[in-house]
Design an enzyme around this catalytic site. Structure first.
Site, PDB file in Angstrom:
ATOM      1  NE  ARG A 180      -3.650  -2.442   0.275  1.00  0.00           N
ATOM      2  CZ  ARG A 180      -3.311  -3.561  -0.378  1.00  0.00           C
ATOM      3  NH1 ARG A 180      -2.286  -3.584  -1.210  1.00  0.00           N
ATOM      4  NH2 ARG A 180      -4.006  -4.668  -0.226  1.00  0.00           N
ATOM      5  CB  SER A 234      -9.100  -2.481   4.660  1.00  0.00           C
ATOM      6  OG  SER A 234      -9.537  -3.758   4.298  1.00  0.00           O
ATOM      7  CD  GLU A 304      -5.722  -0.139   2.655  1.00  0.00           C
ATOM      8  OE1 GLU A 304      -5.467  -1.087   3.420  1.00  0.00           O
ATOM      9  OE2 GLU A 304      -6.336  -0.279   1.573  1.00  0.00           O
TER      10      GLU A 304
HETATM   11  C1  LIG Z   1     -15.855  -1.684  -0.958  1.00  0.00           C
HETATM   12  C2  LIG Z   1     -14.400  -1.364  -1.132  1.00  0.00           C
HETATM   13  C3  LIG Z   1     -13.490  -2.389  -1.265  1.00  0.00           C
HETATM   14  C4  LIG Z   1     -12.127  -2.108  -1.422  1.00  0.00           C
HETATM   15  N1  LIG Z   1     -11.254  -3.144  -1.561  1.00  0.00           N
HETATM   16  C5  LIG Z   1      -9.938  -2.881  -1.698  1.00  0.00           C
HETATM   17  C6  LIG Z   1      -9.000  -3.955  -1.832  1.00  0.00           C
HETATM   18  O1  LIG Z   1      -9.343  -5.125  -1.867  1.00  0.00           O
HETATM   19  N2  LIG Z   1      -7.694  -3.640  -1.929  1.00  0.00           N
HETATM   20  C7  LIG Z   1      -7.242  -2.347  -1.913  1.00  0.00           C
HETATM   21  O2  LIG Z   1      -6.030  -2.136  -2.003  1.00  0.00           O
HETATM   22  N3  LIG Z   1      -8.131  -1.318  -1.790  1.00  0.00           N
HETATM   23  C8  LIG Z   1      -9.440  -1.547  -1.696  1.00  0.00           C
HETATM   24  N4  LIG Z   1     -10.329  -0.503  -1.557  1.00  0.00           N
HETATM   25  C9  LIG Z   1      -9.816   0.877  -1.487  1.00  0.00           C
HETATM   26  C10 LIG Z   1      -9.732   1.618  -2.835  1.00  0.00           C
HETATM   27  O3  LIG Z   1     -10.694   1.139  -3.757  1.00  0.00           O
HETATM   28  C11 LIG Z   1      -8.353   1.548  -3.455  1.00  0.00           C
HETATM   29  O4  LIG Z   1      -7.357   2.048  -2.594  1.00  0.00           O
HETATM   30  C12 LIG Z   1      -8.283   2.329  -4.785  1.00  0.00           C
HETATM   31  O5  LIG Z   1      -7.051   2.048  -5.393  1.00  0.00           O
HETATM   32  C13 LIG Z   1      -8.409   3.850  -4.597  1.00  0.00           C
HETATM   33  O6  LIG Z   1      -8.558   4.420  -5.886  1.00  0.00           O
HETATM   34  P1  LIG Z   1      -9.398   5.757  -6.107  1.00  0.00           P
HETATM   35  O7  LIG Z   1      -9.322   6.104  -7.547  1.00  0.00           O
HETATM   36  O8  LIG Z   1     -10.735   5.653  -5.538  1.00  0.00           O
HETATM   37  O9  LIG Z   1      -8.514   6.796  -5.290  1.00  0.00           O
HETATM   38  P2  LIG Z   1      -9.014   8.016  -4.370  1.00  0.00           P
HETATM   39  O10 LIG Z   1      -9.665   7.470  -3.159  1.00  0.00           O
HETATM   40  O11 LIG Z   1      -9.797   8.984  -5.178  1.00  0.00           O
HETATM   41  O12 LIG Z   1      -7.630   8.676  -3.987  1.00  0.00           O
HETATM   42  C14 LIG Z   1      -6.699   7.989  -3.193  1.00  0.00           C
HETATM   43  C15 LIG Z   1      -5.331   8.690  -3.359  1.00  0.00           C
HETATM   44  O13 LIG Z   1      -4.878   8.486  -4.697  1.00  0.00           O
HETATM   45  C16 LIG Z   1      -4.510   9.731  -5.279  1.00  0.00           C
HETATM   46  N5  LIG Z   1      -4.787   9.692  -6.718  1.00  0.00           N
HETATM   47  C17 LIG Z   1      -5.945   9.376  -7.336  1.00  0.00           C
HETATM   48  N6  LIG Z   1      -5.803   9.464  -8.666  1.00  0.00           N
HETATM   49  C18 LIG Z   1      -4.532   9.843  -8.912  1.00  0.00           C
HETATM   50  C19 LIG Z   1      -3.762  10.116 -10.084  1.00  0.00           C
HETATM   51  N7  LIG Z   1      -4.279  10.045 -11.318  1.00  0.00           N
HETATM   52  N8  LIG Z   1      -2.465  10.471  -9.935  1.00  0.00           N
HETATM   53  C20 LIG Z   1      -1.904  10.580  -8.705  1.00  0.00           C
HETATM   54  N9  LIG Z   1      -2.575  10.357  -7.550  1.00  0.00           N
HETATM   55  C21 LIG Z   1      -3.864   9.983  -7.653  1.00  0.00           C
HETATM   56  C22 LIG Z   1      -5.402  10.765  -4.574  1.00  0.00           C
HETATM   57  O14 LIG Z   1      -4.833  12.063  -4.670  1.00  0.00           O
HETATM   58  C23 LIG Z   1      -5.422  10.212  -3.157  1.00  0.00           C
HETATM   59  O15 LIG Z   1      -4.295  10.656  -2.436  1.00  0.00           O
HETATM   60  C24 LIG Z   1     -11.681  -0.762  -1.426  1.00  0.00           C
HETATM   61  C25 LIG Z   1     -12.629   0.272  -1.283  1.00  0.00           C
HETATM   62  C26 LIG Z   1     -13.966  -0.021  -1.146  1.00  0.00           C
HETATM   63  C27 LIG Z   1     -14.953   1.105  -1.020  1.00  0.00           C
END
Ligand SMILES: Cc1cc2nc3c(=O)[nH]c(=O)nc-3n(C[C@H](O)[C@H](O)[C@H](O)COP(=O)(O)OP(=O)(O)OC[C@H]3O[C@@H](n4cnc5c(N)ncnc54)[C@H](O)[C@@H]3O)c2cc1C
Length: 313
Positions: A180, A234, A304
């Site tokens: 992570r 998580s 996380e």
């Molecule tokens: C139901 C559920 C289940 C999940 N299961 C998992 C799992 O199994 N494993 C896991 O690892 N995570 C899981 N997650 C968490 C999440 O989906 C991941 O961490 C995902 O990768 C976050 O992506 P996002 O686009 O939503 O990022 P955001 O939440 O929008 O942003 C997170 C960070 O990424 C940065 N960011 C976003 N886009 C960019 C870009 N283009 N360039 C640079 N920085 C950027 C943002 O600035 C921020 O700091 C889960 C979430 C939910 C709601």
């Protein structure tokens, strides 16, 4: 901010165009926790040059900016964000398959990437089934599941580096991926596009097995995770030698709540919004869980999830 609110808005509109500029967008509508106050400005740049010009303007006028993915790992303050939210979802979401390589825009969804891979005969991404993020957010977080992570299928990342004003291609080895973690957390480079190396399989049985695996992961998530409530997955990272959810359960915190924010009894690693939680409820619950788990088990839980905006301490 060096100029008036109106002047800044007009400067932004000139760069992105009225159709890609919104004001006072409630961030609760863009996060999976379904909480968060308004963003003063919200832009969807149409290409790299437009994105760079937006950042240049923010830097020149000393207005903060933040790149939002799909808000699935983010707790946004009830006070919102007094700067510019930049979202790549609208114009950076193409996924292109060619030979062994797959290219995806930073704003593409993991779901689109996975489904496209399956349709076009590629295997290796099934672990991402059910992760609701964007490619940019996935790389920032090095998201993963079932013993695999996004780094394991990545070859390089095209980023914008605001400090040096350059667009560069960074190899996987230079992304400093760990559990992570990625170099993006220290640099704030922006993911424009990612190149993945996936196995292109002509074997119908292997493809069928991959589809089946992805479906099984989705079903397993439905069974084990509280998907009926808004959450960010998580809440805490896995501490070395333990599981966050198990520690939280052992500390007696299943169902523990503050306001409408609660530790899920189905999966204690998830903090959920039972309907009307505020970001403040969730924030205070995170802090309380960390404190109680530390007292009862000795383990320090590290969030996380990412935080945006101000929270009362
Ligand atoms: C139901 C559920 C289940 C999940 N299961 C998992 C799992 O199994 N494993 C896991 O690892 N995570 C899981 N997650 C968490 C999440 O989906 C991941 O961490 C995902 O990768 C976050 O992506 P996002 O686009 O939503 O990022 P955001 O939440 O929008 O942003 C997170 C960070 O990424 C940065 N960011 C976003 N886009 C960019 C870009 N283009 N360039 C640079 N920085 C950027 C943002 O600035 C921020 O700091 C889960 C979430 C939910 C709601």
């Amino acid at each position: 901010m060096k100029v008036s609110d109106i002047e800044f808005t007009s400067g932004l509109a000139q760069i992105v165009g009225a159709e890609d500029l919104e004001e006072r967008v409630l961030l609760s509508t863009c996060t999976t926790f379904a909480v968060g106050g308004p963003a003063r400005w919200f832009v969807s740049p149409k290409d790299e040059q437009t994105l760079i010009r937006v950042i240049d303007l923010c830097k020149k006028e000393e207005v903060p900016y933040f790149v939002l993915g799909y808000g699935s790992n983010l707790l946004v303050s009830d006070h919102g964000y007094k700067g510019v939210i930049i979202r790549l979802k609208k114009h950076f979401s193409d996924v292109v398959f060619s030979g062994q390589t797959v290219k995806a825009g930073g704003g593409a969804s993991l779901k689109r990437l996975l489904n496209g891979a399956l349709e076009n005969g590629y295997v290796g991404l099934s672990f991402a089934a059910g992760i609701p993020g964007s490619v940019g957010g996935a790389i920032y977080m090095n998201c993963g599941a079932y013993e695999k992570d996004i780094a394991s299928v990545l070859s390089s990342v095209r980023v914008y580096q605001p400090e040096s004003h350059t667009v560069a291609t960074i190899t996987k080895e230079d992304m400093q991926f760990a559990y992570r973690r990625s170099i993006l957390m220290d640099t704030h480079w922006i993911v424009l596009e990612a190149t993945f190396t996936l196995e292109h399989s002509a074997d119908a049985a292997a493809l069928e097995a991959e589809k089946h695996q992805a479906e099984e992961y989705i079903q397993s998530r439905k069974k084990k995770q509280p998907l009926e409530y808004p959450s960010a997955g998580s809440t805490f990272k896995r501490p070395t030698g333990a599981y966050a959810g198990k520690l939280i359960m052992e500390a007696g915190l299943a169902g523990f709540s503050i306001g409408d924010a609660a530790v899920s009894s189905k999966h204690c690693g998830f903090i959920v919004n039972r309907g009307h939680a505020s970001a403040d409820d969730i924030y205070r619950l995170c802090k309380a869980v960390q404190k109680i788990v530390k007292e009862k088990t000795g383990f320090e839980l590290e969030p996380e999830i990412c935080f945006l905006g101000s929270f009362d301490q």
